[in-house]
Design an enzyme around this catalytic site. Sequence first.
Site, PDB file in Angstrom:
ATOM      1  N   LYS A  79       0.857  -1.185   0.000  1.00 29.02           N
ATOM      2  CA  LYS A  79       0.000   0.000   0.000  1.00 29.02           C
ATOM      3  C   LYS A  79       0.894   1.236   0.000  1.00 29.02           C
ATOM      4  O   LYS A  79       1.933   1.248   0.684  1.00 29.02           O
ATOM      5  CB  LYS A  79      -0.896  -0.041   1.250  1.00 29.02           C
ATOM      6  CG  LYS A  79      -1.902   1.098   1.343  1.00 29.02           C
ATOM      7  CD  LYS A  79      -2.807   0.943   2.580  1.00 29.02           C
ATOM      8  CE  LYS A  79      -3.858   2.036   2.677  1.00 29.02           C
ATOM      9  NZ  LYS A  79      -4.751   1.853   3.840  1.00 29.02           N
ATOM     10  N   SER A 154      -9.762   1.989   2.960  1.00 30.04           N
ATOM     11  CA  SER A 154      -8.872   2.741   2.113  1.00 30.04           C
ATOM     12  C   SER A 154      -7.821   1.893   1.387  1.00 30.04           C
ATOM     13  O   SER A 154      -7.200   2.375   0.456  1.00 30.04           O
ATOM     14  CB  SER A 154      -8.137   3.798   2.952  1.00 30.04           C
ATOM     15  OG  SER A 154      -7.298   3.157   3.910  1.00 30.04           O
ATOM     16  N   SER A 178     -10.034  -0.429   7.148  1.00 28.16           N
ATOM     17  CA  SER A 178      -9.463  -0.349   5.795  1.00 28.16           C
ATOM     18  C   SER A 178      -8.756  -1.582   5.262  1.00 28.16           C
ATOM     19  O   SER A 178      -8.367  -1.615   4.089  1.00 28.16           O
ATOM     20  CB  SER A 178      -8.513   0.832   5.705  1.00 28.16           C
ATOM     21  OG  SER A 178      -9.264   2.002   5.554  1.00 28.16           O
TER      22      SER A 178
HETATM   23  N1  GLN Z   1     -13.263   4.300   6.343  1.00 27.94           N
HETATM   24  C1  GLN Z   1     -12.708   4.765   7.574  1.00 27.94           C
HETATM   25  C2  GLN Z   1     -12.305   6.206   7.419  1.00 27.94           C
HETATM   26  O1  GLN Z   1     -12.619   6.760   6.433  1.00 27.94           O
HETATM   27  C3  GLN Z   1     -11.537   3.910   7.966  1.00 27.94           C
HETATM   28  C4  GLN Z   1     -10.344   4.156   7.139  1.00 27.94           C
HETATM   29  C5  GLN Z   1      -9.173   3.329   7.552  1.00 27.94           C
HETATM   30  O2  GLN Z   1      -9.304   2.283   8.188  1.00 27.94           O
HETATM   31  N2  GLN Z   1      -7.996   3.794   7.181  1.00 27.94           N
HETATM   32  O3  GLN Z   1     -11.682   6.798   8.253  1.00 27.94           O
END
Ligand code: GLN
Length: 487
Positions: A79, A154, A178
């Site tokens: 990532k 994400s 995420s």
């Molecule tokens: N979807 C959540 C957010 O927007 C979690 C994102 C994540 O785990 N990085 O913060």
Amino acid sequence: MSDFHKKNITELSALLKNGEASSVQLTEHFIARIKQYDDKLNSFITVTEDEAITAAKAADEKIKTGNAGPLTGIPIAHKDIFCTQGVKTSCGSKMLDNFISPYDATVVTKLKQAGIVMLGKTNMDEFAMGSSNETSYYGAVKNPWDTGTVPGGSSGGSASAVAARLAPAATGTDTGGSIRQPAALCGITGIKPTYGRISRYGMIAFASSLDQAGPMGQSANDCALLLNAMAGFDEKDSTCIDKEVPDYTADLEKPLKGLRIGLPKEYFEKGLDADVEKVIRAALDEYKKLGAELIDIELPNSGLSVPVYYVVAPAECSANLSRFDGVRYGYRCEAPKDLLDMYTRSRGEGFGSEVKRRIMVGTYALSSGYYDAYYLKAQQLRHVISDDFKKAFEKVDVIMGPTAPSTAFKIGEKSDDPVSMYLSDIYTIAVNLAGLPGMSIPAGFANGKPVGLQITGNYFEEGRLLNVAHQYQSCTDWHRAIPEDFS
Ligand code: GLN
């Protein structure tokens, strides 16, 4: 063309060991697939072809000497939140579009030491803020099961790349879901370990008390192999826990007879799609056949997790992202008038709108006069949420439910409605607030789209989660499914 992409890490490792394939061949195969298919998916931000071939040659030498481990010569993707020395590390943002990291994140170092070959860096929501991979500066990522839909976020680039078999596995990070939510929407396996199990050094910070790295792959077995290499103490991260790393593959074959599975009533209420619930219930039946016992439980404060998270995470991000000011590295606006103009325009032009929304909410929640009402209150409620789990784990060994309330939604469907987007993490967020390990495994399909089963365990019970997942994967083949256009 060979069928290397249909194989998991264990199978690829056996080919390497037996001399039926070289790491260079595997690497060339996956690079060719990225070139052939990634135009449709946008799952990579950077492909490091030359570095990958060099690393693969070195791995082949090592294999020849008989010193190879199970990951030596296996290509994977990172990532783009992990710093990689000499390679662009953008975090999905214009702010870091010009940033070449001078050092490797500990996760990258550890996997390198285990012999993996980096194929490139995967697309992601900007600074890991999002649930759909639509907030990336590099454009939306597509879900290979239906390219009109989102892969989740994400870590959507990692999930999409693994689902389409452009890489055998990838790394991800999980602050509120995420790893698990995109794994669910793309039909792959992912695990977010206990907070502190893996070093956060060199992993660009979003919300430091929640962020945790983890592997995303085709199976629990592959995730166990990767976690073996990724986990462990690191003195460069003060929140990394100094606790021995067990061999996560050791208990995979343990039978599940007598396993107590808790089913939180709150995870099966209003808001869950009926066709997702059907798939989850069928998976639970499978666990019953494996000898597990299903026990109804309650997590009464579940409803607080999304509001609490959306105070804590923005508060921490507003502090973490203050370092991006156009001075030392990253984006700097053209011809600033003075220092203040440079700060404001660099940040105004460098960050996207979701990131700005979070910085504003977080700055507000931390400001004098509001700190007690919002931030402090949220921190107190975090304990209440953790206590729910503590009580539950007195009665059960693991908790199961859906990873996400629906299957992959259409690109654009929720992008103008932040609250509806935030609710797609309704089942995953509490696990981060409590710091517990959680995973998502493919459990079937609803209308042709993958559904993920979430398994949550007690602190440092990653081995048990992987065992529970592996037993299911030994008698089902959902995790083997590859989207037709990419098979
Ligand atoms: N979807 C959540 C957010 O927007 C979690 C994102 C994540 O785990 N990085 O913060």
